[in-house]
Design a protein around this motif. Structure first.
Motif, short mmCIF file in Angstrom:
data_model
loop_
_atom_site.label_atom_id
_atom_site.label_comp_id
_atom_site.label_asym_id
_atom_site.label_seq_id
_atom_site.Cartn_x
_atom_site.Cartn_y
_atom_site.Cartn_z
N LYS A 242 24.80 -28.15 30.89
CA LYS A 242 25.52 -28.16 32.17
C LYS A 242 24.59 -27.81 33.32
O LYS A 242 24.96 -27.88 34.48
N THR B 56 23.28 -23.82 27.34
CA THR B 56 23.82 -24.79 28.29
C THR B 56 22.74 -25.33 29.23
O THR B 56 23.03 -26.00 30.21
N SER C 277 25.75 -26.12 43.94
CA SER C 277 26.93 -26.71 43.29
C SER C 277 26.54 -27.90 42.42
O SER C 277 25.38 -28.32 42.44
N ASN C 278 27.51 -28.46 41.71
CA ASN C 278 27.25 -29.62 40.87
C ASN C 278 26.66 -30.76 41.68
O ASN C 278 27.00 -30.96 42.84
N MET D 3 28.52 -23.73 38.93
CA MET D 3 27.81 -23.32 40.14
C MET D 3 26.74 -22.29 39.81
O MET D 3 26.96 -21.39 39.01
N THR E 64 23.51 -16.03 38.58
CA THR E 64 24.64 -16.31 37.68
C THR E 64 24.88 -17.82 37.64
O THR E 64 24.67 -18.52 38.63
N PHE E 65 25.27 -18.29 36.45
CA PHE E 65 25.62 -19.71 36.29
C PHE E 65 26.96 -19.80 35.57
O PHE E 65 27.06 -19.38 34.42
N ASN E 66 27.96 -20.33 36.24
CA ASN E 66 29.31 -20.45 35.67
C ASN E 66 29.73 -19.17 34.93
O ASN E 66 30.20 -19.23 33.79
N GLY E 67 29.51 -18.04 35.55
CA GLY E 67 29.94 -16.77 34.97
C GLY E 67 28.93 -16.12 34.03
O GLY E 67 29.14 -14.99 33.59
#
Ligand code: ADP
Ligand code: ADP
Length: 223
Positions: free
Chosen positions: A153, A75, A26-27, A1, A59-62
């Motif tokens: 990702k 990524t 989201s994805n 996310m 932020t992207f996936n943490g």
């Protein structure tokens, strides 16, 4: 996310390109729709770690995108708006080169990857041709192959179909629609049909602000 919060950017010439932009993505395939000058590229370049914002966070996936740039780049697959190619290098050579840069050092593994990518973007028969001789649509499809190296990702595609004829636009969009559903793909465009045909989520940006946010089927009925 991908979470963008309160992002603002003013260029040294005084143009305020982004005004308190907040978006949670989201994805899936996200469409960022807006006219020329809306701030799309400014936002895409900031997410792609190519420029800084004045205020705000991403932020992207943490991963803190604005401070952990190297982490994010591992990524990220990015197809910039004005995407230049080395004219006297073939598609195959260039993909091998980038794959090596991204740490795919095993020859057999790299060969298989490059072949699969060339087939995926329908350029296998043109793999030995210099990139300088590619048409606009071929270049864009090559750009997707390049962006897919390293199993990203997060994929950012900035105005990819702007210079393409209708047949190449369709080819390119078909290719985009086949990219995995388990990653975030952001498509920036001023073409309404690109968003209505491809995206499951969208925002409209104008004058540096998010002016509408929602589902394409509902938002684009008025167009
Ligand atoms: P879009 O991609 O939607 O066309 P941009 O992000 O390229 O929008 O541009 C938003 C605004 O910022 C425009 O007014 C543009 O002229 C300006 N702009 C973009 N890049 C720069 C820059 N590097 N320096 C100064 N102004 C810029
Ligand atoms: P394939 O589908 O096997 O990759 P095609 O010959 O159908 O090969 O070409 C794919 C795309 O590339 C088409 O859109 C075609 O118009 C374009 N194309 C093919 N060769 C050239 C060339 N030499 N210059 C510009 N465009 C080309």
């Amino acid at each position: 996310m991908l979470q963008i919060s309160n992002l603002s950017k003013t260029y040294p010439n005084g143009v305020q390109a982004l005004k308190d932009v907040s978006l949670t993505i989201s994805n899936g395939m996200f469409g960022l729709l807006g006219p020329n000058g809306a701030g799309k590229s400014s936002l895409m370049r900031t997410i792609a770690t190519l420029q800084d914002a004045d205020t705000g966070t991403i932020t992207f996936n943490g991963i803190n995108v604005l401070t952990q740039k190297q982490e994010l780049r591992k990524t990220l697959g990015y197809l910039p708006q004005e995407f230049g190619v080395y004219p006297r290098v073939s598609a195959e050579e260039m993909l091998h080169y980038i794959a090596r840069l991204k740490g795919i050092t095993n020859d057999k593994e790299r060969k298989e990857l490059v072949k699969a990518l060339l087939e995926q973007v329908n350029l296998y028969n043109h793999r030995n041709k210099f990139l300088g001789g590619y048409s606009g649509g071929m270049k864009q499809r090559f750009g997707i192959a390049q962006a897919l190296i390293g199993d990203p990702k997060l994929i950012i595609v900035d105005e990819p179909t702007a210079g393409l004829d209708p047949a190449e636009r369709l080819r390119f969009n078909n290719l985009l629609s086949e990219i995995g559903e388990n990653i975030v793909v952001i498509l920036s465009t001023h073409i309404v049909e690109d968003v209505s045909e491809l995206c499951n989520d969208m925002a409209i940006i104008a004058g540096g602000k998010v002016v509408q946010r929602g589902v394409p089927q509902e938002m684009l009925n008025a167009f």
